[in-house]
Motif scaffolding. Structure first.
Motif, mmCIF file in Angstrom:
data_model
loop_
_atom_site.group_PDB
_atom_site.id
_atom_site.type_symbol
_atom_site.label_atom_id
_atom_site.label_comp_id
_atom_site.label_asym_id
_atom_site.label_seq_id
_atom_site.Cartn_x
_atom_site.Cartn_y
_atom_site.Cartn_z
ATOM 1 N N SER A 68 -26.284 7.330 -31.948
ATOM 2 C CA SER A 68 -24.885 7.250 -32.380
ATOM 3 C C SER A 68 -24.074 8.441 -31.879
ATOM 4 C CB SER A 68 -24.809 7.180 -33.908
ATOM 5 O OG SER A 68 -25.216 8.403 -34.506
ATOM 6 N N TYR A 69 -24.744 9.569 -31.599
ATOM 7 C CA TYR A 69 -24.031 10.760 -31.120
ATOM 8 C C TYR A 69 -23.581 10.631 -29.675
ATOM 9 C CZ TYR A 69 -24.476 13.690 -35.222
ATOM 10 O OH TYR A 69 -24.321 14.227 -36.476
ATOM 11 N N LEU A 70 -24.033 9.570 -29.005
ATOM 12 C CA LEU A 70 -23.588 9.351 -27.632
ATOM 13 C C LEU A 70 -22.076 9.152 -27.568
ATOM 14 C CD1 LEU A 70 -24.421 8.876 -24.652
ATOM 15 C CD2 LEU A 70 -24.656 6.453 -25.211
ATOM 16 N N LEU A 71 -21.504 8.478 -28.582
ATOM 17 C CA LEU A 71 -20.062 8.231 -28.632
ATOM 18 C C LEU A 71 -19.438 8.813 -29.890
ATOM 19 C CD1 LEU A 71 -19.907 4.528 -27.343
ATOM 20 C CD2 LEU A 71 -19.284 6.604 -26.097
ATOM 21 N N SER A 72 -20.021 9.865 -30.406
ATOM 22 C CA SER A 72 -19.496 10.478 -31.621
ATOM 23 C C SER A 72 -18.244 11.300 -31.313
ATOM 24 C CB SER A 72 -20.566 11.377 -32.239
ATOM 25 O OG SER A 72 -20.025 12.166 -33.273
ATOM 26 N N PRO A 73 -17.253 11.317 -32.220
ATOM 27 C CA PRO A 73 -16.069 12.179 -32.012
ATOM 28 C C PRO A 73 -16.432 13.647 -31.845
ATOM 29 C CG PRO A 73 -15.643 10.585 -33.750
ATOM 30 C CD PRO A 73 -17.092 10.445 -33.400
ATOM 31 N N ILE A 74 -17.464 14.118 -32.545
ATOM 32 C CA ILE A 74 -17.848 15.521 -32.419
ATOM 33 C C ILE A 74 -18.386 15.805 -31.018
ATOM 34 C CG2 ILE A 74 -20.222 15.218 -33.279
ATOM 35 C CD1 ILE A 74 -19.939 17.891 -34.704
ATOM 36 N N THR A 75 -19.105 14.846 -30.427
ATOM 37 C CA THR A 75 -19.601 15.016 -29.067
ATOM 38 C C THR A 75 -18.448 15.075 -28.081
ATOM 39 O OG1 THR A 75 -21.634 13.816 -29.637
ATOM 40 C CG2 THR A 75 -21.117 14.042 -27.302
ATOM 41 N N ILE A 76 -17.474 14.179 -28.252
ATOM 42 C CA ILE A 76 -16.311 14.154 -27.362
ATOM 43 C C ILE A 76 -15.507 15.445 -27.505
ATOM 44 C CG2 ILE A 76 -14.184 12.923 -26.806
ATOM 45 C CD1 ILE A 76 -15.558 10.379 -27.966
ATOM 46 N N ALA A 77 -15.326 15.898 -28.743
ATOM 47 C CA ALA A 77 -14.565 17.128 -28.988
ATOM 48 C C ALA A 77 -15.246 18.327 -28.334
ATOM 49 C CB ALA A 77 -14.409 17.353 -30.490
ATOM 50 N N TYR A 78 -16.558 18.424 -28.486
ATOM 51 C CA TYR A 78 -17.283 19.545 -27.884
ATOM 52 C C TYR A 78 -17.286 19.435 -26.365
ATOM 53 C CZ TYR A 78 -19.157 21.876 -32.044
ATOM 54 O OH TYR A 78 -19.292 22.616 -33.197
ATOM 55 N N ALA A 79 -17.309 18.232 -25.830
ATOM 56 C CA ALA A 79 -17.241 18.066 -24.377
ATOM 57 C C ALA A 79 -15.900 18.575 -23.852
ATOM 58 C CB ALA A 79 -17.435 16.594 -24.007
ATOM 59 N N LEU A 80 -14.821 18.291 -24.573
ATOM 60 C CA LEU A 80 -13.505 18.797 -24.178
ATOM 61 C C LEU A 80 -13.458 20.319 -24.243
ATOM 62 C CD1 LEU A 80 -11.108 16.227 -25.870
ATOM 63 C CD2 LEU A 80 -10.931 16.997 -23.490
ATOM 64 N N ALA A 81 -13.913 20.877 -25.359
ATOM 65 C CA ALA A 81 -13.880 22.333 -25.517
ATOM 66 C C ALA A 81 -14.757 23.021 -24.478
ATOM 67 C CB ALA A 81 -14.316 22.714 -26.932
ATOM 68 N N ALA A 82 -15.919 22.452 -24.178
ATOM 69 C CA ALA A 82 -16.802 23.038 -23.175
ATOM 70 C C ALA A 82 -16.195 22.922 -21.776
ATOM 71 C CB ALA A 82 -18.171 22.357 -23.209
ATOM 72 N N THR A 83 -15.411 21.880 -21.535
ATOM 73 C CA THR A 83 -14.704 21.754 -20.257
ATOM 74 C C THR A 83 -13.682 22.873 -20.118
ATOM 75 O OG1 THR A 83 -15.004 19.345 -20.234
ATOM 76 C CG2 THR A 83 -13.252 20.248 -18.845
ATOM 77 N N GLY A 84 -12.973 23.185 -21.214
ATOM 78 C CA GLY A 84 -12.058 24.322 -21.191
ATOM 79 C C GLY A 84 -12.791 25.629 -20.946
ATOM 80 N N LEU A 85 -13.956 25.755 -21.549
ATOM 81 C CA LEU A 85 -14.769 26.962 -21.348
ATOM 82 C C LEU A 85 -15.274 27.047 -19.907
ATOM 83 C CD1 LEU A 85 -15.814 29.389 -22.929
ATOM 84 C CD2 LEU A 85 -17.856 28.057 -23.492
ATOM 85 N N ALA A 86 -15.504 25.894 -19.282
ATOM 86 C CA ALA A 86 -15.917 25.883 -17.876
ATOM 87 C C ALA A 86 -14.813 26.435 -16.983
ATOM 88 C CB ALA A 86 -16.291 24.465 -17.452
ATOM 89 N N VAL A 87 -13.553 26.135 -17.323
ATOM 90 C CA VAL A 87 -12.439 26.706 -16.569
ATOM 91 C C VAL A 87 -12.441 28.223 -16.710
ATOM 92 C CG1 VAL A 87 -9.921 26.810 -16.355
ATOM 93 C CG2 VAL A 87 -11.038 24.621 -16.787
ATOM 94 N N HIS A 88 -12.681 28.699 -17.928
ATOM 95 C CA HIS A 88 -12.694 30.142 -18.175
ATOM 96 C C HIS A 88 -13.852 30.829 -17.461
ATOM 97 C CE1 HIS A 88 -10.320 29.658 -22.196
ATOM 98 N NE2 HIS A 88 -9.560 29.587 -21.132
ATOM 99 N N PHE A 89 -15.063 30.377 -17.741
ATOM 100 C CA PHE A 89 -16.246 31.082 -17.257
ATOM 101 C C PHE A 89 -16.760 30.527 -15.935
ATOM 102 C CE2 PHE A 89 -20.947 31.556 -17.240
ATOM 103 C CZ PHE A 89 -20.993 32.932 -17.083
ATOM 104 N N GLY A 90 -16.905 29.217 -15.845
ATOM 105 C CA GLY A 90 -17.503 28.611 -14.662
ATOM 106 C C GLY A 90 -16.687 28.821 -13.407
#
Length: 325
Positions: A12-34
């Motif tokens: 169920s976590y494959l399409l969970s809102p928390i997974t999507i939210a963390y994917a967005l936040a980690a994408t922002g972090l990728a811009v910062h660090f990556g």
């Protein structure tokens, strides 16, 4: 052990809102660090500003849901400016220290009773969903199958979150392929060389901090769509979860943060369901509560091994991550 329930809850976590939210936040972090090489350990602050900016705009000022989301993104942009002006000319480790402190300051401001009229202090905010749910294009009913069965509101949250994630990924992909992105990666590798070419390194870093922060705030908005805004959600553990996700998928990749978020939360869900069951049946010499905590230890060990043996992540290129050494 009820393997059916364990597997179903994990999937169920494959399409969970928390997974999507963390994917967005980690994408922002990728811009910062990556891509920019900025050591930001305060993404929880950006997410909190996004969630609270959205909720307060709707509850306290009666603004439409979409305008509240825009305000949440603008607050994150202002926060990035305030954070970056005094720190981006300093060494990376100073930025790391400042961002940790700044995120904690933001969280504590939302818990203080001085702004209780707007933030409801430690109790958080709820009941701001009416406008967003009224915009739901899906009629009432049940959708999906198996562990991916949702009502209309649940489906709308997931579709909206995935749409925001797709837009964020396209924006990052476009920026990285542009001359701006190439300069940013050059700054990551050797900012002195880029400065010698006449580029304003400070301006590029600031732009990256703003762009990544706004994407993180968008993740914070998706994070609060299903339930409520609670300040205890924005502790430093949230930021370290995001770093685990980023390093798992690949810091300097487009899809790495999304893949990392899916893997991280599915593993967390699997361990969170399986370890207490093993403890209850006597396979682990501990209580079920202790077994539930054990998953964080295992994730921490996995992160250490990941950083040691594959710092570029699952999708990353080792050449792209030479700046980590």
């Amino acid at each position: 052990m009820d393997w059916g329930a364990i597997v179903g809850n994990t999937l169920s976590y494959l399409l969970s809102p928390i997974t999507i939210a963390y994917a967005l936040a980690a994408t922002g972090l990728a811009v910062h660090f990556g891509y920019a090489g900025l050591l930001n350990f305060g993404m929880a602050g950006f997410m909190a500003l996004g969630g609270y900016g959205y909720a307060i705009s709707v509850l306290s000022f009666g603004l439409p849901w979409w305008l509240g989301m825009i305000i949440g993104l603008l607050l994150a942009a202002v926060f990035a400016l305030v954070l970056g002006i005094p720190t981006l000319r300093l060494r990376a480790d100073y930025l790391a220290i400042v961002t940790i402190a700044a995120a904690e300051i933001v969280r504590l401001l939302f818990t203080t009773q001085v702004f209780d009229e707007y933030t409801n202090s430690a109790d958080g905010l709820g009941n701001y969903h009416a406008g967003f749910r009224d915009a739901n294009p899906f009629p009432d009913g049940t959708y999906g199958f198996g562990p991916w069965t949702f009502n209309a509101d649940g489906l709308w949250i997931r579709v909206f979150g995935l749409l925001m994630l797709a837009i964020a990924l396209f924006v990052v992909w476009s920026l990285v392929r542009s001359p701006w992105g190439r300069v940013l990666k050059g700054i990551r590798e050797d900012e002195d060389a880029i400065r010698a070419l006449g580029k304003n390194v400070f301006a590029y870093k600031m732009q990256a901090l703003v762009v990544g922060g706004m994407i993180g705030a968008l993740g914070g908005i998706v994070f609060v769509l299903p339930s409520a805004v609670v300040p205890s959600s924005y502790t430093t553990s949230l930021t370290f979860f995001l770093w685990t996700i980023l390093l798992l998928g690949g810091a300097a990749t487009i899809f790495g943060p999304s893949i990392g978020a899916v893997l991280f939360w599915m593993v967390m869900a699997l361990l969170g369901n399986m370890l207490p069951e093993l403890a209850q049946q006597g396979f682990l010499p501990m209580t079920s509560i202790q077994a539930g905590t054990l998953r964080f230890i295992l994730v921490g060990v996995a992160l250490m091994l990941l950083v040691i043996f594959r710092p570029q992540g699952l999708l990353g290129n080792k050449k792209e991550m030479t700046f980590v050494k």
